[in-house]
Scaffold this active site. Structure first.
Site, mmCIF file in Angstrom:
data_model
loop_
_atom_site.group_PDB
_atom_site.id
_atom_site.type_symbol
_atom_site.label_atom_id
_atom_site.label_comp_id
_atom_site.label_asym_id
_atom_site.label_seq_id
_atom_site.Cartn_x
_atom_site.Cartn_y
_atom_site.Cartn_z
ATOM 1 C CG HIS A 260 -0.211 0.081 2.535
ATOM 2 N ND1 HIS A 260 0.457 -0.993 3.094
ATOM 3 C CD2 HIS A 260 -0.022 1.106 3.386
ATOM 4 C CE1 HIS A 260 1.009 -0.628 4.231
ATOM 5 N NE2 HIS A 260 0.748 0.655 4.443
ATOM 6 C CG ASP B 131 1.727 4.749 4.963
ATOM 7 O OD1 ASP B 131 1.081 3.684 5.062
ATOM 8 O OD2 ASP B 131 2.875 4.882 5.419
ATOM 9 C CG HIS C 257 5.048 0.967 2.740
ATOM 10 N ND1 HIS C 257 4.434 2.101 2.252
ATOM 11 C CD2 HIS C 257 4.510 0.747 3.971
ATOM 12 C CE1 HIS C 257 3.576 2.549 3.152
ATOM 13 N NE2 HIS C 257 3.592 1.746 4.201
ATOM 14 N NE ARG D 107 1.699 5.142 10.138
ATOM 15 C CZ ARG D 107 0.744 4.604 9.396
ATOM 16 N NH1 ARG D 107 1.017 3.601 8.586
ATOM 17 N NH2 ARG D 107 -0.490 5.019 9.474
HETATM 18 C C1 SIN Z 1 3.258 1.051 7.490
HETATM 19 O O1 SIN Z 1 2.671 0.351 6.683
HETATM 20 O O2 SIN Z 1 3.107 2.273 7.507
HETATM 21 C C2 SIN Z 1 4.194 0.419 8.499
HETATM 22 C C3 SIN Z 1 5.111 -0.570 7.895
HETATM 23 C C4 SIN Z 1 5.853 -1.389 8.919
HETATM 24 O O3 SIN Z 1 5.334 -1.655 10.020
HETATM 25 O O4 SIN Z 1 6.973 -1.829 8.612
#
Ligand code: SIN
Length: 282
Positions: free
Chosen positions: A108, A110, A257, A273
């Site tokens: 996806h 973000d 990602h 995050r």
């Molecule tokens: C995410 O998808 O924003 C986080 C990715 C992760 O936990 O490595």
């Protein structure tokens, strides 16, 4: 003050940045070097950082306005711009034995489910697993360039519907409560977008996409699956293996990602995050 030292991690995606302490404000020159590296490499890793929440927020804000996520169950109680991705129970300190956000296990970009999706995501690895729990990235400019001309013509002008509740349920999460659903209605974006800083054309696909607008559902499903399989071939993908204290920052316009699985009972993974909002895709 030392200047950032930037070294590519792969021929396409990723660079390691040494010589900066993100807990303090970067000089204008250091910030400019980091931003140039971000546009060039799409993914930056800053090893061996020690950040509190306010410092992570301050560093992230240099890049733009920060998101406060609609999924309030993940928000840090004192710092709402921080989304806590953790398999450790805050009260007991024990692992919970399941992945905290299964949506992150699928490819996806973000906030693609918002009218203004993410420009950058910044993760700080407070605790990281010894095995698994990597973050993988696919290069969407290279994936677009590698499409044949017939496919490029087919995609021109198509729009995709991005829907957070759809993508979460697809990964086995419960339906979003009505109040969250109202704050996050499905939105449409072009399937091919232009990067506002580099001018490159990008495939803008994500597992947040439920369907392509005005296309029969089976045709839309088949095309999305074909594009996702194309874009996530090993030649476009880079896997990042975490070390505790890493800060990882990536461009959500030019990459998609996903996190890989790990043993959520035996291993601890605690990530903070922050997400910088970007432009409406064109
Ligand atoms: C995410 O998808 O924003 C986080 C990715 C992760 O936990 O490595």
């Amino acid at each position: 003050m030392t200047e950032p030292h930037i070294e590519a991690l792969s021929p396409t995606i990723g660079a390691r940045v040494d010589g900066v302490d993100l807990s303090r404000p970067l000089s204008d020159a250091a910030f400019a070097a980091v931003r140039a590296a971000f546009h060039r490499h799409m993914l930056l890793s800053f090893p061996a950082q020690r950040l509190d929440e306010a410092q992570q927020v301050a560093f992230s804000r240099r890049f733009g306005e920060l998101q406060v996520h609609v999924l309030d169950q993940y928000r840090h109680p004192q710092h709402p711009q921080i989304y806590v991705l953790s398999n450790v129970d805050r009260a007991t300190g024990r692992t919970i034995g399941h992945h905290p956000d299964k949506g992150t296990l699928t490819w996806h970009s973000d906030l693609s489910f918002q009218r203004r999706p993410a420009l950058a995501t910044i993760l700080y690895g407070i605790e990281t697993p010894t095995t698994g729990g990597e973050t993988q990235f696919a290069d969407m400019a290279a994936a677009y360039d590698a499409l044949d001309d017939a496919m490029k013509r087919r995609l021109a002008g198509l729009r995709a519907i991005h829907d957070l509740d759809y993508s979460r349920q697809r990964m086995g999460e419960p339906p979003m409560p009505e109040a969250q659903r109202r704050q996050s209605p499905p939105v449409d974006h072009p399937l091919v977008r232009t990067h506002p800083d580099t001018g490159r054309k990008l495939l803008y696909i994500s597992r947040h996409v439920s369907h392509i607008a005005e296309m029969p559902r089976d045709e839309s499903d088949a095309l999305l699956d074909e594009l996702m399989a194309h874009a996530t071939q090993p030649r476009f993908v880079f896997s990042y293996r975490w070390t505790q204290g890493d800060v990882l920052m990536w461009d959500n316009r030019s990459t998609i990602h996903r996190a890989t699985g790990y043993d959520t009972s035996a291993e601890r993974r605690v990530i903070h995050r922050t997400v910088v909002l970007g432009d409406v895709p064109v």
